[in-house]
Design a protein around this motif. Structure first.
Motif, PDB file in Angstrom:
ATOM      1  N   LEU A  53       0.833  -1.212   0.000  1.00  0.00           N
ATOM      2  CA  LEU A  53       0.000   0.000   0.000  1.00  0.00           C
ATOM      3  C   LEU A  53       0.865   1.258   0.000  1.00  0.00           C
ATOM      4  O   LEU A  53       0.589   2.217  -0.728  1.00  0.00           O
ATOM      5  N   VAL A  54       1.922   1.251   0.807  1.00  0.00           N
ATOM      6  CA  VAL A  54       2.839   2.396   0.859  1.00  0.00           C
ATOM      7  C   VAL A  54       3.553   2.561  -0.479  1.00  0.00           C
ATOM      8  O   VAL A  54       3.650   3.677  -1.004  1.00  0.00           O
ATOM      9  N   GLU A  55       4.032   1.469  -1.053  1.00  0.00           N
ATOM     10  CA  GLU A  55       4.719   1.536  -2.344  1.00  0.00           C
ATOM     11  C   GLU A  55       3.797   2.082  -3.435  1.00  0.00           C
ATOM     12  O   GLU A  55       4.203   2.908  -4.248  1.00  0.00           O
ATOM     13  N   GLN A  56       2.553   1.611  -3.444  1.00  0.00           N
ATOM     14  CA  GLN A  56       1.583   2.083  -4.438  1.00  0.00           C
ATOM     15  C   GLN A  56       1.295   3.575  -4.243  1.00  0.00           C
ATOM     16  O   GLN A  56       1.209   4.323  -5.204  1.00  0.00           O
ATOM     17  N   TYR A  57       1.163   4.007  -3.003  1.00  0.00           N
ATOM     18  CA  TYR A  57       0.932   5.421  -2.713  1.00  0.00           C
ATOM     19  C   TYR A  57       2.114   6.258  -3.211  1.00  0.00           C
ATOM     20  O   TYR A  57       1.926   7.303  -3.833  1.00  0.00           O
ATOM     21  N   CYS A  58       3.324   5.785  -2.936  1.00  0.00           N
ATOM     22  CA  CYS A  58       4.522   6.495  -3.390  1.00  0.00           C
ATOM     23  C   CYS A  58       4.557   6.596  -4.913  1.00  0.00           C
ATOM     24  O   CYS A  58       4.853   7.654  -5.468  1.00  0.00           O
ATOM     25  N   LYS A  59       4.237   5.508  -5.564  1.00  0.00           N
ATOM     26  CA  LYS A  59       4.239   5.486  -7.025  1.00  0.00           C
ATOM     27  C   LYS A  59       3.190   6.460  -7.574  1.00  0.00           C
ATOM     28  O   LYS A  59       3.483   7.247  -8.471  1.00  0.00           O
ATOM     29  N   ASN A  60       1.990   6.424  -7.022  1.00  0.00           N
ATOM     30  CA  ASN A  60       0.900   7.290  -7.488  1.00  0.00           C
ATOM     31  C   ASN A  60       1.193   8.766  -7.240  1.00  0.00           C
ATOM     32  O   ASN A  60       0.685   9.631  -7.955  1.00  0.00           O
ATOM     33  N   ASN A  61       1.979   9.047  -6.191  1.00  0.00           N
ATOM     34  CA  ASN A  61       2.264  10.435  -5.830  1.00  0.00           C
ATOM     35  C   ASN A  61       3.699  10.855  -6.154  1.00  0.00           C
ATOM     36  O   ASN A  61       4.153  11.883  -5.681  1.00  0.00           O
ATOM     37  N   ARG A  62       4.357  10.017  -6.927  1.00  0.00           N
ATOM     38  CA  ARG A  62       5.728  10.289  -7.389  1.00  0.00           C
ATOM     39  C   ARG A  62       6.694  10.586  -6.249  1.00  0.00           C
ATOM     40  O   ARG A  62       7.480  11.522  -6.308  1.00  0.00           O
ATOM     41  N   ILE A  63       6.603   9.774  -5.228  1.00  0.00           N
ATOM     42  CA  ILE A  63       7.512   9.860  -4.093  1.00  0.00           C
ATOM     43  C   ILE A  63       8.583   8.804  -4.306  1.00  0.00           C
ATOM     44  O   ILE A  63       8.273   7.620  -4.406  1.00  0.00           O
ATOM     45  N   THR A  64       9.829   9.215  -4.389  1.00  0.00           N
ATOM     46  CA  THR A  64      10.892   8.256  -4.647  1.00  0.00           C
ATOM     47  C   THR A  64      11.145   7.404  -3.413  1.00  0.00           C
ATOM     48  O   THR A  64      11.437   7.931  -2.343  1.00  0.00           O
TER      49      THR A  64
END
Length: 68
Positions: A53-64
């Motif tokens: 869930l955290v990885e998907q959130y990072c990907k969706n919000n362009r957080i490296t």
């Protein structure tokens, strides 16, 4: 499971075994930004589920994810 740090963001999971529901609260610089909700079964949520869930959130919000 404790908080997860990603590039200045802090992801804090919490859950209710009774309701079989959880949430990951997202903060940046101590400021609340968002909530990621999820359902789970069993005594505890699966750590891999929370990390995904955290990885998907990072990907969706362009957080490296590589920077802490």
């Amino acid at each position: 499971m404790g908080a997860i740090e990603r590039n200045g963001y802090r992801f804090v999971p919490e859950f209710s075994v009774t309701y079989q529901k959880g949430a990951v609260h997202v903060y940046r610089n101590g400021k609340y930004l968002d909530e990621i909700t999820f359902d789970f079964s069993g005594k505890y949520p699966d750590v891999d589920q929370i990390e995904e869930l955290v990885e998907q959130y990072c990907k969706n919000n362009r957080i490296t994810p590589s920077s802490n």
